[in-house]
Motif scaffolding. Sequence first.
Motif, short mmCIF file in Angstrom:
data_model
loop_
_atom_site.label_atom_id
_atom_site.label_comp_id
_atom_site.label_asym_id
_atom_site.label_seq_id
_atom_site.Cartn_x
_atom_site.Cartn_y
_atom_site.Cartn_z
N UNK A 108 45.17 48.57 31.68
CA UNK A 108 45.53 47.22 31.26
C UNK A 108 45.10 47.00 29.82
N UNK A 109 45.69 45.98 29.20
CA UNK A 109 45.28 45.56 27.86
C UNK A 109 44.76 44.13 27.94
N UNK A 110 44.32 43.60 26.79
CA UNK A 110 43.77 42.25 26.77
C UNK A 110 44.77 41.23 27.29
N UNK A 111 46.01 41.34 26.84
CA UNK A 111 47.02 40.33 27.21
C UNK A 111 47.23 40.27 28.71
N UNK A 112 47.38 41.42 29.34
CA UNK A 112 47.62 41.40 30.78
C UNK A 112 46.38 40.94 31.53
N UNK A 113 45.19 41.32 31.05
CA UNK A 113 43.96 40.89 31.70
C UNK A 113 43.82 39.37 31.63
N UNK A 114 44.13 38.79 30.48
CA UNK A 114 44.04 37.35 30.32
C UNK A 114 45.08 36.66 31.20
N UNK A 115 46.30 37.16 31.21
CA UNK A 115 47.36 36.53 31.99
C UNK A 115 47.05 36.55 33.48
N UNK A 116 46.60 37.68 33.98
CA UNK A 116 46.29 37.77 35.41
C UNK A 116 45.13 36.85 35.79
N UNK A 117 44.14 36.76 34.91
CA UNK A 117 42.98 35.93 35.20
C UNK A 117 43.33 34.45 35.14
N UNK A 118 44.10 34.06 34.16
CA UNK A 118 44.43 32.64 34.04
C UNK A 118 45.39 32.21 35.14
N UNK A 119 46.23 33.13 35.62
CA UNK A 119 47.11 32.81 36.74
C UNK A 119 46.28 32.51 37.99
N UNK A 120 45.24 33.31 38.23
CA UNK A 120 44.36 33.05 39.38
C UNK A 120 43.59 31.76 39.20
N UNK A 121 43.20 31.44 37.95
CA UNK A 121 42.47 30.20 37.68
C UNK A 121 43.35 28.98 37.97
N UNK A 122 44.60 29.05 37.55
CA UNK A 122 45.51 27.93 37.81
C UNK A 122 45.69 27.70 39.31
N UNK A 123 45.75 28.80 40.07
CA UNK A 123 45.96 28.72 41.51
C UNK A 123 44.68 28.45 42.27
N UNK A 124 43.55 28.51 41.57
CA UNK A 124 42.22 28.30 42.18
C UNK A 124 42.01 29.27 43.35
N UNK A 125 42.22 30.55 43.09
CA UNK A 125 42.03 31.57 44.10
C UNK A 125 40.96 32.56 43.64
N UNK A 126 40.25 33.19 44.57
CA UNK A 126 39.26 34.18 44.18
C UNK A 126 39.91 35.34 43.41
N UNK A 127 39.23 35.79 42.37
CA UNK A 127 39.75 36.88 41.54
C UNK A 127 38.57 37.51 40.84
N UNK A 128 38.21 38.72 41.24
CA UNK A 128 37.02 39.40 40.72
C UNK A 128 37.40 40.31 39.56
N UNK A 129 36.70 40.13 38.44
CA UNK A 129 37.00 40.87 37.21
C UNK A 129 35.71 41.48 36.67
N UNK A 130 35.80 42.73 36.24
CA UNK A 130 34.68 43.31 35.50
C UNK A 130 35.21 44.28 34.46
N UNK A 131 34.42 44.45 33.39
CA UNK A 131 34.73 45.40 32.33
C UNK A 131 33.61 46.43 32.32
N UNK A 132 33.94 47.67 32.67
CA UNK A 132 32.89 48.66 32.88
C UNK A 132 32.83 49.72 31.78
N UNK A 133 31.62 49.94 31.25
CA UNK A 133 31.37 51.09 30.38
C UNK A 133 31.01 52.30 31.24
N UNK A 134 30.56 53.36 30.58
CA UNK A 134 30.19 54.58 31.31
C UNK A 134 29.13 54.30 32.37
N UNK A 135 28.11 53.54 32.00
CA UNK A 135 27.04 53.25 32.95
C UNK A 135 27.58 52.62 34.23
N UNK A 136 28.51 51.68 34.09
CA UNK A 136 29.08 51.02 35.26
C UNK A 136 29.89 51.97 36.12
N UNK A 137 30.68 52.83 35.48
CA UNK A 137 31.47 53.82 36.22
C UNK A 137 30.53 54.78 36.96
#
Length: 272
Positions: A21-50
């Motif tokens: 994904x890129x920034x634009x798609x990440x923002x669009x998917x997140x804001x769509x869930x926010x408008x609908x007020x539905x659960x939507x879990x997001x994280x941005x992982x570096x090497x340590x997280x992986x």
Amino acid sequence: MCDPLINSGKKSVLGVRVDVADYESAVERTIDAARKRIPFAVTALPVHGIMTGARDSSHRFRLNTFDLLVPDGQPVRWALNIIHNVGLRERVYGPSLMLALCERFAQEGLPIYLFGSRGETIALLSKNLRRRFPTLRIAGSQPGRFKVLSPSERQDIVLSIRQSGAALVFVGLGCPRQEIWTYENRAALSMPAVCVGAAFDFHAGTVPQASPALQRAGLEWAYRLTREPRRLWRRYVLLNPLYVAMVAAQVTGAIDFDSRPSNPPPQDLNYG
């Protein structure tokens, strides 16, 4: 004409399912869930997280339930490109994703909530975000407790976030605590929960960021190691070479990381 959004689904990096994904798609998917007020879990992982997910089957299970898990670190983006040939041109850096979301939420009048870090950091972060985005609505904030929560404490945190009227909560508890908290509380939130870790400190101005040149070269870890050697040396000196070796094993087919079981956590850890 604008470039099309990059949203090519999830690909495995050491058994952790990372979104192409890129920034634009990440923002669009997140804001769509926010408008609908539905659960939507997001994280941005570096090497340590992986690596935390790759080495812990229960945490890998948690991460693989996230709706959106983007490559925060350049080495994670490189692994996606090498293993899966996806041609991803840029990472989705958590601190930059936070600012992109704040900009859109300000434009649309959707309020946010800040949960994590320390009280003084939250105060500075709120001030800086309001200065940068004058129309941004911060519905509420509270610092992390950084302990195992009692059932009533856990419920109080979730209720305060929900009752604030926020449409999204940024979670800054550090990796992997923030992902554990989000996994355990996402269903009760009815809004996106976006794990951004060090972004709280960066945007509060309490911790300096690496230069853009170092970030592009994938050397942000080295800069952070020079700033906090006692806290971070194990993470970077031990995990980074292991990550390279494990990615090489996936590329060559020496290890099938996707065949390893990922087990649901036997119980909630109640971090907060």
